[in-house]
Design a protein around this motif. Structure first.
Motif, PDB file in Angstrom:
ATOM      1  N   ILE A  25       0.843  -1.198   0.000  1.00 33.17           N
ATOM      2  CA  ILE A  25       0.000   0.000   0.000  1.00 33.17           C
ATOM      3  C   ILE A  25       0.874   1.241   0.000  1.00 33.17           C
ATOM      4  CG2 ILE A  25      -1.669   1.343   1.323  1.00 33.17           C
ATOM      5  CD1 ILE A  25      -2.993  -1.203   2.171  1.00 33.17           C
ATOM      6  N   LYS A  26       0.608   2.128  -0.971  1.00 35.00           N
ATOM      7  CA  LYS A  26       1.362   3.367  -1.124  1.00 35.00           C
ATOM      8  C   LYS A  26       0.431   4.568  -0.917  1.00 35.00           C
ATOM      9  CE  LYS A  26       5.043   1.088  -2.158  1.00 35.00           C
ATOM     10  NZ  LYS A  26       6.050   0.927  -1.081  1.00 35.00           N
ATOM     11  N   PRO A  27       0.317   5.061   0.343  1.00 37.69           N
ATOM     12  CA  PRO A  27      -0.469   6.268   0.554  1.00 37.69           C
ATOM     13  C   PRO A  27       0.077   7.399  -0.315  1.00 37.69           C
ATOM     14  CG  PRO A  27       0.121   5.253   2.639  1.00 37.69           C
ATOM     15  CD  PRO A  27       0.926   4.558   1.581  1.00 37.69           C
ATOM     16  N   SER A  28      -0.830   8.061  -1.033  1.00 38.63           N
ATOM     17  CA  SER A  28      -0.407   9.033  -2.040  1.00 38.63           C
ATOM     18  C   SER A  28      -1.313  10.249  -2.009  1.00 38.63           C
ATOM     19  CB  SER A  28      -0.443   8.398  -3.438  1.00 38.63           C
ATOM     20  OG  SER A  28       0.325   7.208  -3.482  1.00 38.63           O
ATOM     21  N   TYR A  29      -0.818  11.316  -2.609  1.00 34.59           N
ATOM     22  CA  TYR A  29      -1.605  12.542  -2.745  1.00 34.59           C
ATOM     23  C   TYR A  29      -1.637  12.933  -4.214  1.00 34.59           C
ATOM     24  CZ  TYR A  29      -2.672  17.564  -2.676  1.00 34.59           C
ATOM     25  OH  TYR A  29      -3.215  18.803  -2.927  1.00 34.59           O
ATOM     26  N   GLY A  30      -2.809  13.309  -4.678  1.00 33.37           N
ATOM     27  CA  GLY A  30      -2.943  13.765  -6.051  1.00 33.37           C
ATOM     28  C   GLY A  30      -4.110  14.719  -6.175  1.00 33.37           C
ATOM     29  N   ILE A  31      -4.159  15.412  -7.295  1.00 39.85           N
ATOM     30  CA  ILE A  31      -5.217  16.392  -7.529  1.00 39.85           C
ATOM     31  C   ILE A  31      -5.374  16.579  -9.033  1.00 39.85           C
ATOM     32  CG2 ILE A  31      -3.579  18.321  -7.328  1.00 39.85           C
ATOM     33  CD1 ILE A  31      -5.840  19.983  -6.097  1.00 39.85           C
ATOM     34  N   ALA A  32      -6.611  16.751  -9.493  1.00 38.57           N
ATOM     35  CA  ALA A  32      -6.881  16.841 -10.932  1.00 38.57           C
ATOM     36  C   ALA A  32      -6.130  17.996 -11.575  1.00 38.57           C
ATOM     37  CB  ALA A  32      -8.386  16.994 -11.171  1.00 38.57           C
ATOM     38  N   GLU A  33      -5.991  19.114 -10.858  1.00 38.93           N
ATOM     39  CA  GLU A  33      -5.323  20.277 -11.432  1.00 38.93           C
ATOM     40  C   GLU A  33      -3.845  20.028 -11.711  1.00 38.93           C
ATOM     41  OE1 GLU A  33      -8.907  22.055  -9.342  1.00 38.93           O
ATOM     42  OE2 GLU A  33      -7.583  20.328  -9.107  1.00 38.93           O
ATOM     43  N   ALA A  34      -3.267  19.000 -11.103  1.00 36.89           N
ATOM     44  CA  ALA A  34      -1.875  18.618 -11.367  1.00 36.89           C
ATOM     45  C   ALA A  34      -1.818  17.362 -12.236  1.00 36.89           C
ATOM     46  CB  ALA A  34      -1.137  18.392 -10.057  1.00 36.89           C
ATOM     47  N   LEU A  71      -2.740  14.535 -11.929  1.00 32.43           N
ATOM     48  CA  LEU A  71      -3.135  13.631 -10.840  1.00 32.43           C
ATOM     49  C   LEU A  71      -2.052  13.560  -9.784  1.00 32.43           C
ATOM     50  CD1 LEU A  71      -4.890  11.514  -9.425  1.00 32.43           C
ATOM     51  CD2 LEU A  71      -3.738   9.769 -10.793  1.00 32.43           C
ATOM     52  N   PHE A  72      -0.931  12.922 -10.120  1.00 34.56           N
ATOM     53  CA  PHE A  72       0.019  12.437  -9.128  1.00 34.56           C
ATOM     54  C   PHE A  72       0.905  13.549  -8.564  1.00 34.56           C
ATOM     55  CE2 PHE A  72       4.042  10.386  -7.971  1.00 34.56           C
ATOM     56  CZ  PHE A  72       3.587   9.401  -7.104  1.00 34.56           C
ATOM     57  N   VAL A  73       1.006  13.595  -7.218  1.00 36.07           N
ATOM     58  CA  VAL A  73       1.871  14.573  -6.556  1.00 36.07           C
ATOM     59  C   VAL A  73       2.932  13.886  -5.706  1.00 36.07           C
ATOM     60  CG1 VAL A  73       1.974  16.484  -4.890  1.00 36.07           C
ATOM     61  CG2 VAL A  73       0.088  16.364  -6.547  1.00 36.07           C
ATOM     62  N   SER A  74       2.532  12.972  -4.841  1.00 35.28           N
ATOM     63  CA  SER A  74       3.512  12.365  -3.936  1.00 35.28           C
ATOM     64  C   SER A  74       3.098  10.963  -3.534  1.00 35.28           C
ATOM     65  CB  SER A  74       3.669  13.222  -2.667  1.00 35.28           C
ATOM     66  OG  SER A  74       2.521  13.099  -1.839  1.00 35.28           O
ATOM     67  N   THR A  75       4.087  10.182  -3.078  1.00 35.00           N
ATOM     68  CA  THR A  75       3.840   8.865  -2.510  1.00 35.00           C
ATOM     69  C   THR A  75       5.045   8.462  -1.676  1.00 35.00           C
ATOM     70  OG1 THR A  75       3.012   6.642  -2.998  1.00 35.00           O
ATOM     71  CG2 THR A  75       4.839   7.436  -4.356  1.00 35.00           C
ATOM     72  N   ILE A  76       4.904   7.363  -0.941  1.00 34.48           N
ATOM     73  CA  ILE A  76       6.027   6.891  -0.136  1.00 34.48           C
ATOM     74  C   ILE A  76       6.997   6.110  -1.019  1.00 34.48           C
ATOM     75  CG2 ILE A  76       4.623   6.843   1.948  1.00 34.48           C
ATOM     76  CD1 ILE A  76       4.439   3.803   1.694  1.00 34.48           C
ATOM     77  N   ALA A  77       8.201   5.863  -0.509  1.00 34.52           N
ATOM     78  CA  ALA A  77       9.261   5.206  -1.279  1.00 34.52           C
ATOM     79  C   ALA A  77       8.850   3.782  -1.656  1.00 34.52           C
ATOM     80  CB  ALA A  77      10.549   5.180  -0.465  1.00 34.52           C
ATOM     81  N   PRO A  78       9.398   3.267  -2.762  1.00 35.81           N
ATOM     82  CA  PRO A  78       9.031   1.920  -3.226  1.00 35.81           C
ATOM     83  C   PRO A  78       9.211   0.832  -2.172  1.00 35.81           C
ATOM     84  CG  PRO A  78      10.232   3.067  -4.940  1.00 35.81           C
ATOM     85  CD  PRO A  78      10.298   3.947  -3.718  1.00 35.81           C
ATOM     86  N   ASP A  79      10.235   0.954  -1.324  1.00 36.20           N
ATOM     87  CA  ASP A  79      10.494  -0.086  -0.324  1.00 36.20           C
ATOM     88  C   ASP A  79       9.924   0.252   1.045  1.00 36.20           C
ATOM     89  OD1 ASP A  79      12.193   2.006   0.230  1.00 36.20           O
ATOM     90  OD2 ASP A  79      13.990   0.777   0.477  1.00 36.20           O
TER      91      ASP A  79
END
Length: 611
Positions: free
Chosen positions: A351-360, A362-370
């Motif tokens: 599970i990768k908690p993430s932040y996104g927004i349509a104006e960007a 979508l994708f803004v941030s997430t935690i590291a792959p590991d």
């Protein structure tokens, strides 16, 4: 070639390499002329016989009848539909997609772009309860053409009669367009700054509004997502039930275009009816390689409750990556999904908690792959005053918040005091501002609102130590309307400014009040409570609307209401003017599944809620 066939690296030498998208300093810099269509054409030329998209049709089979489209076949359908579009639309006209979920939707979306028009991904009128949103988007975008399917065309025509657009668009049923129609396509040169599509916002806090997404923005954002989540392995598959008119759903069909992979799709209705279908599709992908999916909080909790595999099926989720977002991430959703599916091999890092927004895009941030999802506990009262201060998990005033990790490469994110437009230090709550090539061009047809939202100027010093350090000189910023803070190098998202509960001189997050409501009584359907204020005697008073949990329709509501009042008083020191328990499905939600608190408040004031 089947989508499950292992990828031959020699056959992929002509595909886009991630190094092609980076400059000498490692920043994202797309090759000149990169558009969604050029990426698809590159895949057609190099891996044309491999599957691009697979759709699991659960209307034809309970197990999901698989229909596949190779890159070459996609190209043929794009040309045919695009040629038909060009008969009725000119360059820059809007073409709305009002089709059911499926491969015709995917082909229609890309065909509209190939034809030189601007795609407007929406939904067929079969989506009950969202007629107003559809009407708003159509009146706003004023499409010349609508793409649908023969099964939905009658409903589309009937909806157009009701909506009453000034100039009625021409309706094309894409499944009736023969492949041979592609011979008439007129090639249209596309520029990276051209608008590829309008992404309409969810409408949770305001009427939906169209964000102009350019080819540069979508290409940059897909590259950011691939780098952040480490999707560089060409044996990575996508798997999604998310609606294709939603920004996260579009990204799930977008990322295979970058490197010639494929995505397996199903309808949102198929997931809702039997969430186990999603789990089995993930397991099928996991057997072949890494499989990436995305979901909001409610989907994780719902799948944990009702999606456990039955019988003795071989379910292995060891290669799953799940992007969790679209709203402040819930610790309960993470814990529920991990607990339910760890016995099936789901890794703690899935599970990768993430932040996104349509104006960007979508994708803004997430935690590291590991990394695994991480939670901090903060002093609730100090957080109300804009300070993020750690406390222990057992502190009676603790509020849990999930880290959304690090901001994507070549994107800048600052926390700003919206009253002064100055950056706040780490540990302080403020408005999230963004800058990067992934940010949309603006709002369709709204120059003043575009200037105000996309043209913000940061007033504070951006020297080393600032999160705006090394941002381009003279950068303009996107005001997201979201609140958050940095702590120990990670971004946390606390909610929307428009949703804040302002009462008794305090500002509270509705998500916190709603979680307390669910904790107070098992009668409450978790994730289906809405908290807001209404006018009262020159001030505001708190109202909570909560849906009943399954099997509690005949339970006496009085003890639950008293428990909710008591818990809100104990935990938040809040009196509640009114608590209503309503049937499941009564609280309005957006087309992306978010609580529509504004609509819920309007319904309450109109007297629509009753036991």
């Amino acid at each position: 070639m089947s989508a499950d066939t292992p990828i031959d690296s020699a056959a992929h030498r002509g595909l886009l390499q991630i190094e092609d998208c980076l400059d000498a300093d490692g920043n994202i810099s797309l090759p000149p002329g990169t558009t969604l269509i050029s990426l698809i054409e590159r895949n057609i030329a190099n891996v044309g016989d491999t599957v691009a998209y697979r759709y699991l049709d659960h209307n034809r089979s309970a197990q999901g009848h698989a229909v596949e489209l190779t890159w070459t076949q996609l190209g043929v359908r794009m040309s045919a539909i695009g040629a038909r579009v060009q008969q009725f639309a000119s360059r820059g006209d809007r073409v709305a997609i009002l089709a059911p979920q499926g491969l015709d939707y995917v082909a229609g979306f890309f065909a509209a772009i190939k034809a030189g028009t601007i795609a407007v991904p929406l939904f067929a009128p079969e989506l009950h309860g969202h007629a107003e949103r559809l009407a708003i988007a159509l009146h706003d975008s004023r499409p010349t053409v609508i793409l649908t399917t023969s099964s939905a065309s009658a409903a589309v025509e009937a909806a157009l009669d009701t909506i009453g657009l000034g100039l009625r668009p021409h309706v094309i049923t894409v499944d009736d367009v023969p492949d041979s129609a592609g011979d008439a396509l007129t090639p249209v040169p596309l520029a990276v700054e051209d608008v590829s599509h309008l992404q309409y916002t969810s409408g949770s806090t305001r009427d939906p509004i169209g964000v102009e997404i350019t080819h540069r923005a979508v290409g940059t954002n897909l590259t950011q997502m691939i780098l952040s989540i480490d999707l560089l392995d060409r044996n990575t598959h996508g798997c999604s039930w998310l609606p294709l008119y939603h920004d996260m759903g579009l990204s799930m069909i977008g990322f295979p275009t970058v490197y010639g992979g494929h995505s397996t799709l199903m309808s949102p209705a198929a997931f809702i009816r039997r969430p186990e279908r999603w789990i089995h599709a993930l397991a099928a992908g996991s057997r072949q390689g890494r499989v990436v999916t995305a979901a909001p909080n409610f989907a994780c909790e719902y799948a944990a409750q009702r999606g456990l595999p039955t019988g003795g099926q071989d379910v292995d989720l060891s290669n799953v990556v799940l992007i969790l977002g679209s709203e402040p991430v819930s610790t309960r959703a993470i814990n529920a999904f991990n607990t339910a599916f760890a016995p099936y091999g789901l890794p703690k890092t899935a599970i990768k908690p993430s932040y996104g927004i349509a104006e960007a895009t979508l994708f803004v941030s997430t935690i590291a792959p590991d990394a695994s999802a991480a939670v901090v506990h903060l002093d609730r009262e100090l957080l109300e005053r804009g300070q993020a201060v750690r406390v222990t998990a057992d502190d009676p005033g603790a509020a849990a918040h999930v880290a959304c990790g690090q901001v994507a490469r070549s994107q800048w994110c600052v926390i700003v005091d919206p009253d002064t437009d100055s950056e706040l230090p780490d540990g302080r709550v403020g408005e999230i501002w963004l800058h990067g090539a992934n940010v949309g061009r603006g709002y369709w047809g709204r120059p003043e609102e575009t200037r105000r939202t996309f043209g913000a100027i940061l007033r504070s010093d951006t020297s080393e130590g600032s999160h705006a350090y090394d941002a381009p000189v003279g950068a303009t910023w996107l005001r997201t309307g979201d609140l958050g803070f940095y702590l120990d190098g990670e971004l946390y998202v606390t909610g929307r400014i428009a949703d804040l509960i302002t009462i008794y001189g305090r500002q509270l997050y509705p998500e916190d009040v709603e979680a307390t409501t669910a904790d107070a009584s098992p009668i409450v359907r978790r994730g289906y409570a809405a908290a807001f204020t209404v006018p009262s005697g020159g001030g505001e008073q708190l109202v909570v609307i909560a849906e009943r949990a399954s099997g509690t329709r005949h339970a006496d509501p009085a003890p639950a209401i008293e428990a909710i009042r008591a818990e809100l008083s104990r935990r938040h020191h809040l009196p509640v003017a009114d608590v209503r328990l309503v049937p499941a499905g009564a609280i309005p939600r957006t087309t992306s599944g978010k609580l529509a608190r504004r609509a819920c408040r309007a319904a309450y004031l109109a007297g629509e809620f009753s036991e």
